[in-house]
Design a protein around this motif. Structure first.
Motif, PDB file in Angstrom:
ATOM      1  N   ASP A 161       0.913   7.687   1.073  1.00 49.40           N
ATOM      2  CA  ASP A 161       1.542   9.004   0.975  1.00 49.40           C
ATOM      3  C   ASP A 161       3.027   8.804   0.690  1.00 49.40           C
ATOM      4  OD1 ASP A 161       2.585  11.491   1.267  1.00 49.40           O
ATOM      5  OD2 ASP A 161       1.994  11.760   3.361  1.00 49.40           O
ATOM      6  N   ALA A 218       0.826  -1.207   0.000  1.00 48.47           N
ATOM      7  CA  ALA A 218       0.000   0.000   0.000  1.00 48.47           C
ATOM      8  C   ALA A 218       0.859   1.254   0.000  1.00 48.47           C
ATOM      9  CB  ALA A 218      -0.913   0.007   1.222  1.00 48.47           C
ATOM     10  N   GLU A 265      15.875  -1.400  -8.496  1.00 48.97           N
ATOM     11  CA  GLU A 265      16.172  -1.432  -9.917  1.00 48.97           C
ATOM     12  C   GLU A 265      14.887  -1.362 -10.740  1.00 48.97           C
ATOM     13  OE1 GLU A 265      18.934  -4.447 -10.915  1.00 48.97           O
ATOM     14  OE2 GLU A 265      19.018  -3.820 -13.013  1.00 48.97           O
ATOM     15  N   LEU A 266      13.881  -2.060 -10.252  1.00 51.11           N
ATOM     16  CA  LEU A 266      12.597  -2.070 -10.959  1.00 51.11           C
ATOM     17  C   LEU A 266      12.032  -0.663 -11.128  1.00 51.11           C
ATOM     18  CD1 LEU A 266      10.220  -3.919 -12.066  1.00 51.11           C
ATOM     19  CD2 LEU A 266       9.201  -3.596  -9.836  1.00 51.11           C
ATOM     20  N   VAL A 267      12.157   0.148 -10.086  1.00 49.06           N
ATOM     21  CA  VAL A 267      11.591   1.494 -10.171  1.00 49.06           C
ATOM     22  C   VAL A 267      12.612   2.519 -10.656  1.00 49.06           C
ATOM     23  CG1 VAL A 267       9.902   1.017  -8.357  1.00 49.06           C
ATOM     24  CG2 VAL A 267      12.071   2.106  -7.756  1.00 49.06           C
ATOM     25  N   GLY A 268      13.822   2.053 -10.933  1.00 47.52           N
ATOM     26  CA  GLY A 268      14.817   2.952 -11.505  1.00 47.52           C
ATOM     27  C   GLY A 268      15.472   3.888 -10.506  1.00 47.52           C
ATOM     28  N   LEU A 269      15.633   3.447  -9.286  1.00 46.92           N
ATOM     29  CA  LEU A 269      16.267   4.308  -8.276  1.00 46.92           C
ATOM     30  C   LEU A 269      17.630   3.790  -7.835  1.00 46.92           C
ATOM     31  CD1 LEU A 269      13.296   5.279  -5.873  1.00 46.92           C
ATOM     32  CD2 LEU A 269      14.388   6.716  -7.587  1.00 46.92           C
ATOM     33  N   GLU A 298       5.568  11.242 -18.162  1.00 51.61           N
ATOM     34  CA  GLU A 298       6.313   9.988 -18.229  1.00 51.61           C
ATOM     35  C   GLU A 298       6.031   9.120 -17.003  1.00 51.61           C
ATOM     36  OE1 GLU A 298      10.719   8.129 -18.119  1.00 51.61           O
ATOM     37  OE2 GLU A 298      10.396  10.209 -17.541  1.00 51.61           O
ATOM     38  N   TRP A 338       4.155   5.515 -16.675  1.00 55.65           N
ATOM     39  CA  TRP A 338       4.861   4.420 -16.019  1.00 55.65           C
ATOM     40  C   TRP A 338       3.963   3.754 -14.977  1.00 55.65           C
ATOM     41  CZ3 TRP A 338       6.731   3.812 -10.901  1.00 55.65           C
ATOM     42  CH2 TRP A 338       7.606   2.737 -10.749  1.00 55.65           C
ATOM     43  N   ARG A 379       8.216   6.755  -6.776  1.00 61.70           N
ATOM     44  CA  ARG A 379       8.875   5.511  -7.184  1.00 61.70           C
ATOM     45  C   ARG A 379       9.381   4.743  -5.966  1.00 61.70           C
ATOM     46  NH1 ARG A 379      10.449   5.496 -12.820  1.00 61.70           N
ATOM     47  NH2 ARG A 379       9.701   7.417 -13.762  1.00 61.70           N
ATOM     48  N   LEU A 435       2.364   0.039 -15.012  1.00 65.53           N
ATOM     49  CA  LEU A 435       2.668  -0.830 -13.881  1.00 65.53           C
ATOM     50  C   LEU A 435       1.387  -1.418 -13.297  1.00 65.53           C
ATOM     51  CD1 LEU A 435       5.187  -1.498 -11.825  1.00 65.53           C
ATOM     52  CD2 LEU A 435       3.928   0.051 -10.346  1.00 65.53           C
ATOM     53  N   GLU A 483      16.504  -5.371  -5.847  1.00 68.50           N
ATOM     54  CA  GLU A 483      15.666  -5.698  -7.004  1.00 68.50           C
ATOM     55  C   GLU A 483      14.567  -4.672  -7.225  1.00 68.50           C
ATOM     56  OE1 GLU A 483      16.193 -10.559  -6.603  1.00 68.50           O
ATOM     57  OE2 GLU A 483      14.187  -9.710  -6.610  1.00 68.50           O
ATOM     58  N   VAL A 484      13.862  -4.314  -6.161  1.00 65.40           N
ATOM     59  CA  VAL A 484      12.770  -3.348  -6.362  1.00 65.40           C
ATOM     60  C   VAL A 484      13.322  -1.955  -6.678  1.00 65.40           C
ATOM     61  CG1 VAL A 484      11.063  -4.614  -4.992  1.00 65.40           C
ATOM     62  CG2 VAL A 484      12.456  -2.862  -3.884  1.00 65.40           C
ATOM     63  N   MET A 520      10.390  10.893  -7.768  1.00 65.83           N
ATOM     64  CA  MET A 520      11.298   9.891  -7.188  1.00 65.83           C
ATOM     65  C   MET A 520      10.695   9.309  -5.913  1.00 65.83           C
ATOM     66  SD  MET A 520      14.741  12.061  -7.812  1.00 65.83           S
ATOM     67  CE  MET A 520      16.051  11.018  -7.175  1.00 65.83           C
TER      68      MET A 520
END
Lengths: 312, 315
Positions: B80, B77, B113-117, B161, B165, B135, B169, B110-111, B132
């Motif tokens: 905020d 969840a 990388e998944l969200v690009g952080l 963008e 995304w 993400r 997702l 892994e997560v 950010m």
């Protein structure tokens, strides 16, 4: 930031879940939280530097006065003096960390994320309290021992110290035997002997660390009740510094009757090593410590109740 | 599967959620719509046990949320995105959450990388932009590989963008069979993502239906017809009991008949048609119509009955 496509990354499947999330995970989590914010390092660093540094300065000053005026040697409690900055100023610094540990969750909103990840609030609260107590106790003990040892090193030349490894004898009384000349102290004869036992010194050093830890828990409990950093810290200051000052202004017989019921008294008793050095109107070390512990336990319990009861 | 039954939550004298009952089905994106202040966030907070319901129950797979063995494996969840300690790095933030549910540490990387952080994993989240932070919040929801995902206004403040995304997702997560429950006050956003809609206003349920039903059910659904013999066709339509209005450009707007019925009618009457189109009311219109009476903060027109009572709607 570069364009992100989710298809680039494959998440590995998780190992199957066994049992249920509980205290063990919560403890690891709370330790990560504590070690991953700068305020922890600032507070613990300040605790060490202020307690040890000011303790060293005070003891350096005492070294001079012990040499200059031998009357000061009578009943000199080197252990307590070296620990005063720790239990007077250090308690406040660690109290700030205690309050912050819980109020920062509310001020940042992190509490909502924390309780979403782990909705069993009693577990979260217990883990937070246990981790904070453990870290505080370790640092309080280190601070207390180092402050004591550094303090003793400062007065080593006077041979008026205390030791953790053997009994030390110091003069009990100073008798004035005549006025001093211009620029020199009065003539003094030292009489009697006080024995400062190693076990008493150990009790004082360890006990003072326990006292400071209890104050930190009082701050933690107040943090959980008040939920605002500034409010919680102000209340700690009020309880530990302002109320004692107010008590000092009361008529003497009132003051003597009530001051033992306040949480600050234990610090002034537990750190005493010279026989008869404590305040006769306070209880002895451990009963006085129990008073402080009652405040800590009581506030922690009220904090726990409110932590669970209120909307996050 | 989330079930909300008779949920009521009051803050003092104000009833934020008023005996709300609905269920959320797996494998779908369920949009949770309502004007600002309708009670969407409160409902989500009650589902998660952050706020205690005054009445009613909420269950996730038949259990109360705090009773779930590993909550993060069941529900991810994001209420905020800014509810993080800004002094903590992204990696440590995720690590402390993963540890509560005994999730493996590698999951954090892994997560991220998944969200690009990944590149900013060691940076304190204080300096993160809203995008950010979103993400990071989404990364946290994915830590436990949950069956249910819940997002409160996830596209607020995001650039196009970022919106795309998140939209992709959510669709991907629903396609994997997960339950996705996403709130928004922006109808246009739901139009592109949601399969099912739960609409609330002033804490009360207004609609619980599929997206198609929601739009069709509004009075805005109509069919546009262009024909050289407009007058004749209008007569035929009204004879069938439907209503027809002629627009300025000469086309006819028909309500009460489908394109099939109109095509058949034209054929039997021997009328040539140049256009026959279903005009779907936009979700926005359907929503405005439904919630017109339940908008909590209405911005009055200055100079009207009550001057100087214009209330900006906070987001």
């Amino acid at each position: 930031m570069a364009t992100i496509t989710t298809s680039d990354v494959r998440l590995h499947t998780l190992p199957p879940a066994i049992g249920r999330a509980g205290l063990r995970g919560a403890l690891a989590s709370e330790f990560t939280k504590l070690r991953s914010v700068r305020s922890t390092y600032w507070a613990l660093g300040a605790l060490l530097i202020v307690s040890i540094g000011v303790g060293a300065l005070v003891m350096g000053g005492e070294s001079g006065s012990l040499t200059h005026n031998i009357a000061n040697r009578a009943g000199f409690d080197g252990t307590q003096v070296s620990l005063i900055p720790f239990f007077e100023i250090g308690q406040l610094i660690i109290g700030v960390l205690g309050a912050l540990t819980i109020t920062s969750e509310y001020s940042t909103g992190m509490i909502r994320t924390s309780l979403t990840a782990m909705p069993r609030r009693g577990v979260v609260y217990a883990a937070k309290a246990i981790v904070f107590t453990g870290v505080t106790l370790v640092f309080a003990l280190i601070t207390s021992f180092v402050a004591f040892l550094v303090g003793q090193a400062m007065v080593a030349s006077t041979r008026e110290g205390a030791s953790l490894f053997g009994n030390v004898k110091i003069p009990a009384n100073a008798i004035f035997s005549g006025p001093g000349g211009p620029g020199s102290p009065p003539k003094v004869t030292l009489q009697g002997i006080d024995v400062i036992s190693a076990s008493t010194v150990l009790r004082a050093v360890v006990g003072t660390a326990l006292f400071v830890t209890l104050v930190a828990l009082i701050a933690f409990g107040l943090g959980a009740i008040i939920r605002h950093t500034a409010g919680a810290i102000a209340t700690v200051i009020g309880l530990m510094f302002i109320i004692p000052v107010i008590i000092q202004t009361l008529p003497q017989n009132w003051r003597q009757d009530i001051m033992r019921f306040f949480p600050d008294a234990a610090g002034r008793v537990i750190s005493v090593t010279v026989p008869g050095g404590g305040d006769p109107h306070l209880w002895s070390s451990w009963p006085q410590m129990i008073v402080t512990a009652c405040y800590a336990v009581g506030l922690l319990a009220i904090g726990a109740y409110m932590f669970r009861k209120r909307d996050a | 599967m989330i079930e909300v039954r008779g949920l009521t939550k009051r803050y003092g004298a104000k009833t934020a959620v008023d005996s709300l009952t609905f269920g959320i089905e797996p494998g779908k994106v369920t949009g949770f719509l309502g004007p600002n202040g309708a009670g969407k966030t409160t409902t989500m907070r009650c589902i998660l046990g952050l706020d205690y319901a005054d009445e009613g129950t909420v269950t996730v797979d038949g259990k109360s949320y705090p009773g779930l063995a590993y909550p993060m494996r069941e529900v991810g969840a994001l209420i905020d995105a800014k509810a993080v300690h800004g002094g903590r790095s992204a990696r440590n933030h995720l690590l402390c959450l993963a540890q509560t549910n005994s999730l493996p540490k590698r999951r954090v990387g892994e997560v991220l990388e998944l969200v690009g952080l990944t590149e900013v994993a060691g940076k304190r989240s204080k300096g993160f932009s809203l995008g950010m932070s979103q993400r990071l919040g989404i990364a946290a929801t994915l830590l436990g590989d949950p069956k249910v995902l819940m997002f409160d206004e996830p596209v607020n403040g995001l650039d196009p963008e970022g919106i795309l995304w998140i939209r992709n997702l959510m669709r991907a997560m629903a396609a994997e069979g997960r339950t996705v429950f996403v709130s928004s006050h922006l109808m246009s956003e739901m139009e592109h993502t949601a399969d099912h809609l739960i609409v609330i206003g002033r804490g009360k349920l207004i609609a619980d239906c599929t997206m198609r039903e929601f739009i069709a059910g509004s009075s805005g659904a109509s069919v546009r017809v262009r024909t050289p013999s407009a007058e004749e066709f209008v007569r035929a339509i009204t004879a069938k009991g439907a209503t027809a209005a002629t627009d300025e450009d000469g086309s006819i707007e028909v309500r009460g008949m489908t394109t099939e019925q109109l095509g058949d009618l034209a054929f039997s009457e021997g009328i040539r048609l140049h256009e026959l189109t279903t005009v779907r009311a936009s979700l926005e219109e359907a929503f405005m119509e439904l919630t017109a009476s339940s908008v909590e903060y209405r911005a009055d027109v200055p100079g009207a009955q009550q001057p100087s009572t214009t209330i900006g709607s906070g987001v």
